[in-house]
Design a protein around this motif. Structure first.
Motif, PDB file in Angstrom:
ATOM      1  N   ARG A  72      21.273   8.171  85.274  1.00  0.00           N
ATOM      2  CA  ARG A  72      22.159   8.709  84.241  1.00  0.00           C
ATOM      3  C   ARG A  72      21.477   8.728  82.887  1.00  0.00           C
ATOM      4  NH1 ARG A  72      27.946   5.780  85.303  1.00  0.00           N
ATOM      5  NH2 ARG A  72      28.045   6.071  87.556  1.00  0.00           N
ATOM      6  N   GLU A 130      21.891  20.835  82.674  1.00  0.00           N
ATOM      7  CA  GLU A 130      22.859  20.145  81.819  1.00  0.00           C
ATOM      8  C   GLU A 130      24.152  19.790  82.544  1.00  0.00           C
ATOM      9  OE1 GLU A 130      22.117  18.962  78.957  1.00  0.00           O
ATOM     10  OE2 GLU A 130      20.167  19.935  78.787  1.00  0.00           O
ATOM     11  N   SER A 151      19.737   5.006  78.949  1.00  0.00           N
ATOM     12  CA  SER A 151      19.315   5.745  80.130  1.00  0.00           C
ATOM     13  C   SER A 151      18.540   4.766  81.012  1.00  0.00           C
ATOM     14  CB  SER A 151      18.417   6.922  79.722  1.00  0.00           C
ATOM     15  OG  SER A 151      19.091   7.757  78.805  1.00  0.00           O
ATOM     16  N   HIS A 169      27.072  17.760  83.991  1.00  0.00           N
ATOM     17  CA  HIS A 169      27.596  16.459  83.600  1.00  0.00           C
ATOM     18  C   HIS A 169      28.892  16.156  84.341  1.00  0.00           C
ATOM     19  CE1 HIS A 169      29.690  19.210  80.817  1.00  0.00           C
ATOM     20  NE2 HIS A 169      30.627  18.293  80.746  1.00  0.00           N
ATOM     21  N   GLU A 170      29.183  14.887  84.487  1.00  0.00           N
ATOM     22  CA  GLU A 170      30.360  14.431  85.205  1.00  0.00           C
ATOM     23  C   GLU A 170      31.025  13.299  84.434  1.00  0.00           C
ATOM     24  OE1 GLU A 170      28.582  15.351  89.683  1.00  0.00           O
ATOM     25  OE2 GLU A 170      28.954  13.296  89.054  1.00  0.00           O
ATOM     26  N   HIS A 220      31.396  10.950  79.586  1.00  0.00           N
ATOM     27  CA  HIS A 220      30.660  11.850  80.471  1.00  0.00           C
ATOM     28  C   HIS A 220      29.175  11.565  80.423  1.00  0.00           C
ATOM     29  CE1 HIS A 220      29.498  14.355  77.031  1.00  0.00           C
ATOM     30  NE2 HIS A 220      30.756  14.560  76.742  1.00  0.00           N
ATOM     31  N   SER A 221      28.521  11.822  81.560  1.00  0.00           N
ATOM     32  CA  SER A 221      27.110  11.530  81.716  1.00  0.00           C
ATOM     33  C   SER A 221      26.375  12.749  82.240  1.00  0.00           C
ATOM     34  CB  SER A 221      26.924  10.371  82.698  1.00  0.00           C
ATOM     35  OG  SER A 221      25.552  10.125  82.946  1.00  0.00           O
ATOM     36  N   ARG A 222      25.170  12.941  81.734  1.00  0.00           N
ATOM     37  CA  ARG A 222      24.240  13.871  82.339  1.00  0.00           C
ATOM     38  C   ARG A 222      23.245  13.083  83.182  1.00  0.00           C
ATOM     39  NH1 ARG A 222      26.603  16.633  78.447  1.00  0.00           N
ATOM     40  NH2 ARG A 222      26.448  18.891  78.372  1.00  0.00           N
ATOM     41  N   ALA A 282      20.949  16.675  77.627  1.00  0.00           N
ATOM     42  CA  ALA A 282      20.316  15.594  78.379  1.00  0.00           C
ATOM     43  C   ALA A 282      19.217  14.901  77.578  1.00  0.00           C
ATOM     44  CB  ALA A 282      19.757  16.131  79.698  1.00  0.00           C
ATOM     45  N   GLN A 292      24.832   9.489  78.095  1.00  0.00           N
ATOM     46  CA  GLN A 292      26.231   9.111  78.287  1.00  0.00           C
ATOM     47  C   GLN A 292      26.927   9.058  76.922  1.00  0.00           C
ATOM     48  OE1 GLN A 292      23.482   7.249  78.988  1.00  0.00           O
ATOM     49  NE2 GLN A 292      23.785   5.990  80.799  1.00  0.00           N
TER      50      GLN A 292
END
Length: 360
Positions: free
Chosen positions: A185, A218, A175, A220-221, A206-208, A129, A188
């Motif tokens: 977010r 940490e 960010s 993420h999706e 993917h993003s944290r 992150a 990324q």
């Protein structure tokens, strides 16, 4: 593809194709140099060029990102294709050098083709992150390069520096925090991308999240965001994640375009970090108004124009001219029963090698 040249007896080069390519007894010491060609042979992206040739772009960190021609029948290296060893251009074993070198960060390369250009995506920074993880984009008319950004900067580094603090490469997003998002977010990166049969472009990454998510620092999706090509032939990203909307190819009326917007500038050299109890590196919006007379008023001032019969638009703020598109789409903030999203006018633009978003 082999990159363990400093591993000694644990990973002997004799068990790879290194000597088949370079010749028996070849000097392998240069592959231990982080300035030259010491790299991690990971993150492959396999793609065809417009002539039907199959290529693999790969590599990370240290020595850079490389491109190698493949044999379509076997899926392996095309051993009939050879490469010269030329500093910062190519290597006899790894192929064409597309980016990085001199120990700068860089991984997750991905290449797509659209309207005359090959676009190279890279992820800079560290995969956490607070690691400055981010996506940068370069383009070339040839799949083998050279790849440059909007300002003409090469993707290849010839001296060591922290590339998180450079404006080299178009940073597709930073960010950020504004009212249209339900979460903040950060980090990324590591994307792929897809060009549909209809010519629409989608970026998967993917993003944290600032402060983590669901108690996991940490967490993420995966997200999908649509990309568009501005009038100068550069990619810009929709301000919100994709929900099935389509850009109007004939443009929008004045009432839809005019109004008050939140405006985010994705400063390339800023990223999310915790400094004691404070949070830094989160881009905050300015408030501006697009007026019918073509002026921009508010916290930033300037002018704007649009192209009749298309979604293309230009906005000039503080003497910087940005080019991009209008797009009507749902914001990510959920309302009422958390199933509805407010549909708003947005725009996404690029100018002076910096991206920016507006959301009504």
């Amino acid at each position: 593809m082999y990159s363990g040249f400093d591993a000694g007896d644990k990973h002997p080069a004799e068990l790879t194709d290194v000597y088949q390519v370079l010749g028996e007894g070849a000097d392998l010491t240069r592959y231990q140099s982080t300035t030259n060609t010491k790299l991690n042979a990971i993150d492959p992206c396999v793609t065809y060029d417009e002539e039907g040739n199959l290529w693999m772009v790969f590599g990370s960190w240290f020595g850079g990102i490389y491109l190698l021609k493949l044999d379509e029948e076997t899926g392996l290296r095309d051993y009939a294709t050879t490469y010269e060893t030329v500093p910062n251009q190519s290597d006899a074993y790894y192929g064409y050098k597309l980016a990085g070198g001199c120990s700068v960060s860089g991984e997750g390369p991905f290449i797509i083709y659209k309207d005359g250009y090959y676009y190279l995506f890279l992820s800079y920074g560290g995969l956490v992150a607070e690691g400055g993880y981010q996506i940068r984009i370069f383009r070339s008319e040839n799949i083998t390069g050279p790849y440059v950004d909007e300002a003409g900067n090469s993707a290849v580094y010839t001296s060591q520096e922290n590339n998180l603090f450079t404006n080299i490469g178009v940073r597709i997003m930073g960010s950020y925090d504004w009212s249209g998002n339900r979460e903040t977010r950060v980090a990324q990166g590591h994307n792929s991308a897809y060009v549909s049969e209809d010519g629409e472009i989608y970026m998967v990454y993917h993003s944290r999240f600032a402060e983590g998510k669901n108690g996991i620092t940490e967490a993420h999706e995966v997200r999908v965001q649509q990309l568009f090509v501005n009038e100068a032939g550069w990619l810009v990203a929709a301000p919100y994640e994709y929900t099935g909307e389509h850009i109007s190819k004939t443009g929008y009326d004045m009432e839809q375009m005019c109004g008050e917007y939140e405006f985010i500038i994705h400063t390339p050299t800023t990223y999310y970090q915790k400094a004691g109890k404070a949070t830094v590196g989160i881009m905050q919006p300015s408030h501006i108004t697009l007026n019918e007379d073509g002026s921009v008023t508010g916290e930033l001032t300037g002018s704007w124009t649009y192209e009749e019969g298309s979604p293309n638009m230009t906005i000039t703020l503080e003497d910087i001219t940005y080019q991009g598109v209008f797009l009507k789409m749902p914001s990510e903030k959920l309302y009422f029963n958390q199933k509805q999203r407010e549909v708003v006018m947005t725009f996404t633009v690029l100018g002076n090698n910096v991206t920016a978003w507006g959301s009504k």
